[in-house]
Design a protein around this motif. Structure first.
Motif, PDB file in Angstrom:
ATOM      1  N   UNK A  88      17.460 -29.063  11.226  1.00  0.00           N
ATOM      2  CA  UNK A  88      16.800 -27.625  11.094  1.00  0.00           C
ATOM      3  C   UNK A  88      17.376 -26.261  10.328  1.00  0.00           C
ATOM      4  N   UNK A  89      17.252 -25.900   9.705  1.00  0.00           N
ATOM      5  CA  UNK A  89      17.533 -24.693   8.750  1.00  0.00           C
ATOM      6  C   UNK A  89      16.543 -23.781   9.227  1.00  0.00           C
ATOM      7  N   UNK A  90      17.199 -22.515   9.313  1.00  0.00           N
ATOM      8  CA  UNK A  90      16.006 -21.199   9.285  1.00  0.00           C
ATOM      9  C   UNK A  90      15.217 -21.296   8.321  1.00  0.00           C
ATOM     10  N   UNK A  91      15.512 -22.554   6.643  1.00  0.00           N
ATOM     11  CA  UNK A  91      14.795 -22.273   5.797  1.00  0.00           C
ATOM     12  C   UNK A  91      14.038 -23.610   5.633  1.00  0.00           C
ATOM     13  N   UNK A  92      15.573 -24.357   5.242  1.00  0.00           N
ATOM     14  CA  UNK A  92      15.935 -25.640   4.699  1.00  0.00           C
ATOM     15  C   UNK A  92      16.366 -26.725   5.574  1.00  0.00           C
ATOM     16  N   UNK A  93      15.721 -28.124   5.387  1.00  0.00           N
ATOM     17  CA  UNK A  93      16.228 -29.296   6.874  1.00  0.00           C
ATOM     18  C   UNK A  93      15.655 -30.006   5.653  1.00  0.00           C
ATOM     19  N   UNK A  94      15.855 -31.626   7.086  1.00  0.00           N
ATOM     20  CA  UNK A  94      16.086 -32.725   6.196  1.00  0.00           C
ATOM     21  C   UNK A  94      15.779 -34.023   7.584  1.00  0.00           C
ATOM     22  N   UNK A 101      11.221 -27.541   2.772  1.00  0.00           N
ATOM     23  CA  UNK A 101      11.624 -25.733   2.629  1.00  0.00           C
ATOM     24  C   UNK A 101      10.784 -24.841   3.467  1.00  0.00           C
ATOM     25  N   UNK A 102      11.147 -24.037   4.057  1.00  0.00           N
ATOM     26  CA  UNK A 102      10.124 -22.990   4.800  1.00  0.00           C
ATOM     27  C   UNK A 102      10.138 -21.739   3.834  1.00  0.00           C
ATOM     28  N   UNK A 103       9.193 -22.050   2.225  1.00  0.00           N
ATOM     29  CA  UNK A 103       9.258 -21.426   1.496  1.00  0.00           C
ATOM     30  C   UNK A 103       8.788 -19.438   1.944  1.00  0.00           C
ATOM     31  N   UNK A 104       7.409 -20.105   3.224  1.00  0.00           N
ATOM     32  CA  UNK A 104       7.567 -18.773   4.011  1.00  0.00           C
ATOM     33  C   UNK A 104       7.210 -19.222   5.609  1.00  0.00           C
ATOM     34  N   UNK A 105       6.324 -18.176   5.791  1.00  0.00           N
ATOM     35  CA  UNK A 105       6.319 -18.978   7.268  1.00  0.00           C
ATOM     36  C   UNK A 105       4.925 -19.349   7.687  1.00  0.00           C
ATOM     37  N   UNK A 106       4.035 -19.348   6.451  1.00  0.00           N
ATOM     38  CA  UNK A 106       2.979 -19.986   6.127  1.00  0.00           C
ATOM     39  C   UNK A 106       3.077 -20.635   4.933  1.00  0.00           C
ATOM     40  N   UNK A 107       4.255 -21.545   4.805  1.00  0.00           N
ATOM     41  CA  UNK A 107       4.038 -22.462   3.291  1.00  0.00           C
ATOM     42  C   UNK A 107       5.533 -23.211   3.954  1.00  0.00           C
ATOM     43  N   UNK A 108       4.911 -24.716   3.551  1.00  0.00           N
ATOM     44  CA  UNK A 108       6.120 -25.675   3.917  1.00  0.00           C
ATOM     45  C   UNK A 108       6.185 -26.477   2.574  1.00  0.00           C
ATOM     46  N   UNK A 109       7.331 -26.771   2.020  1.00  0.00           N
ATOM     47  CA  UNK A 109       7.686 -28.249   1.067  1.00  0.00           C
ATOM     48  C   UNK A 109       8.158 -28.994   1.440  1.00  0.00           C
TER      49      UNK A 109
END
Length: 346
Positions: free
Chosen positions: A84-90, A124-132
């Motif tokens: 779990x990274x700040x913006x991305x992870x797997x 990818x946490x695109x923003x605080x409100x959107x995750x892909x």
């Protein structure tokens, strides 16, 4: 020779997965970086016996998934690597054993090694409100899940067993604020997880409010709508709910059902729960024989001993036709069974 080769491949793949993930992460300076990687999972086994039917070569079981083997039996080993990274992870989620093989039943049709992959996705946490999320992930429909540690009952419901298990595709999750959420997804056909062999695609959607979820799925002519939720009626008493309807007009196959999950926490280390389910189907063959509906009641205790769960369970399935057999091998409409399971989480 083929079995030995596959075993070596699986072992090497597992150690390579751990090495590739952990080396670059733990080589970094700082304690905060080390905390980004986690390695977790479960191991489970059980004993199962029929009370009203044979337990020898004529042994039978309810038509739901998992926990259907006689005597002392294996569940699965579930190994999950998560970064779990700040913006991305797997997430890389591997399964070994009968429960895992049943959960990813379509993957072995297309690959000699894919029957160990339960989930494999990046996000990818695109923003605080959107995750892909991109890859293979367990289904968003239904109350129950594949992991035995996340279900109160050890045996599974008919609704879970005949709904989807997993999807491969791209999904977008949205935090709409004020306890509202939404999700949309484009995916391969349901439960075909490694690649797309047909050229068809499924679409899914979810609308959530305060832990209540309305789910939709369309895949290869079949449409399913599902409600999953629950309510804390007191500090000790929880009521879970699942209801679903599936229709595949092309094959004249459909099913519908509802399940209630009252659960009571008697102490810090013990809880008791009941699953009452009504399930009806057409041309699915889920229950057995000519039966088209079943009422199943499952009473489960859950004792916590450190990281170990012990779950004794009584189950009674009653069909509208003779879907089972009794101890004399005569057709009957009901089946009573008992099991005790042990689930260790790490």
């Amino acid at each position: 020779m083929k079995t030995i080769t596959n075993t070596k491949y699986i072992k090497k793949s597992l150690w390579l997965l751990v090495a590739l993930v952990t080396f670059p992460i733990f080589a970094q300076d700082g304690a905060d970086d080390k905390k980004k990687f986690t390695f977790s999972g479960t191991v489970d086994a059980y004993y199962r016996a029929n009370l009203t039917a044979p337990n020898d070569e004529d042994a039978i079981a309810p038509g739901s998934s998992f926990a259907n083997l006689p005597g002392f039996s294996l569940g699965m080993a579930n190994l999950i690597a998560n970064y779990e990274g700040e913006k991305v992870g797997f997430v890389a989620d591997l399964v070994f054993g009968p429960r895992g093989t049943d959960a990813i039943f379509l993957s072995p049709l297309y690959s000699a090694t894919g029957n160990i992959v339960n989930q494999l996705y990046v996000y990818w946490n695109v923003s605080d409100d959107v995750t892909l999320t991109f890859g293979n992930f367990n289904t968003f429909l239904g109350y129950e899940v594949i992991s035995p540690a996340a279900n109160f009952n050890y045996s599974t419901s008919y609704l879970f067993s005949y709904g989807p298990f997993s999807h491969t595709g791209l999904k977008a999750d949205f935090d709409l604020g004020n306890d509202w959420s939404a999700m949309v997804a484009v995916m391969n056909p349901t439960d075909v997880t490694e690649f797309n062999p047909t050229g068809d695609y499924a679409v899914g959607a979810q609308l959530g409010y305060s832990s209540q979820f309305l789910n939709f799925l369309y895949s290869q002519g079949g449409f399913e709508v599902d409600y999953t939720g629950g309510f804390d009626l007191s500090e000790e008493f929880f009521l879970g709910i699942n209801a679903a309807y599936f229709d595949n007009s092309d094959d004249a196959v459909d099913f519908a059902g509802i399940a209630l999950y009252p659960q009571y926490q008697t102490s810090d280390n013990f809880a008791i729960g009941l699953r009452g389910e009504y399930f009806t189907e057409t041309n699915l063959g889920a229950i057995g024989g000519a039966a088209e509906s079943v009422f199943a009641v499952t009473l489960t205790g859950s004792a916590t001993i450190g990281d170990l769960l012990i779950k004794p369970e009584l189950r009674l399935d009653c069909a509208d036709e003779d879907a089972f057999i009794d101890n004399d091998l005569a057709p009957t409409s009901s089946l009573a069974s008992f099991l005790v399971a042990a689930v260790y989480s790490f």
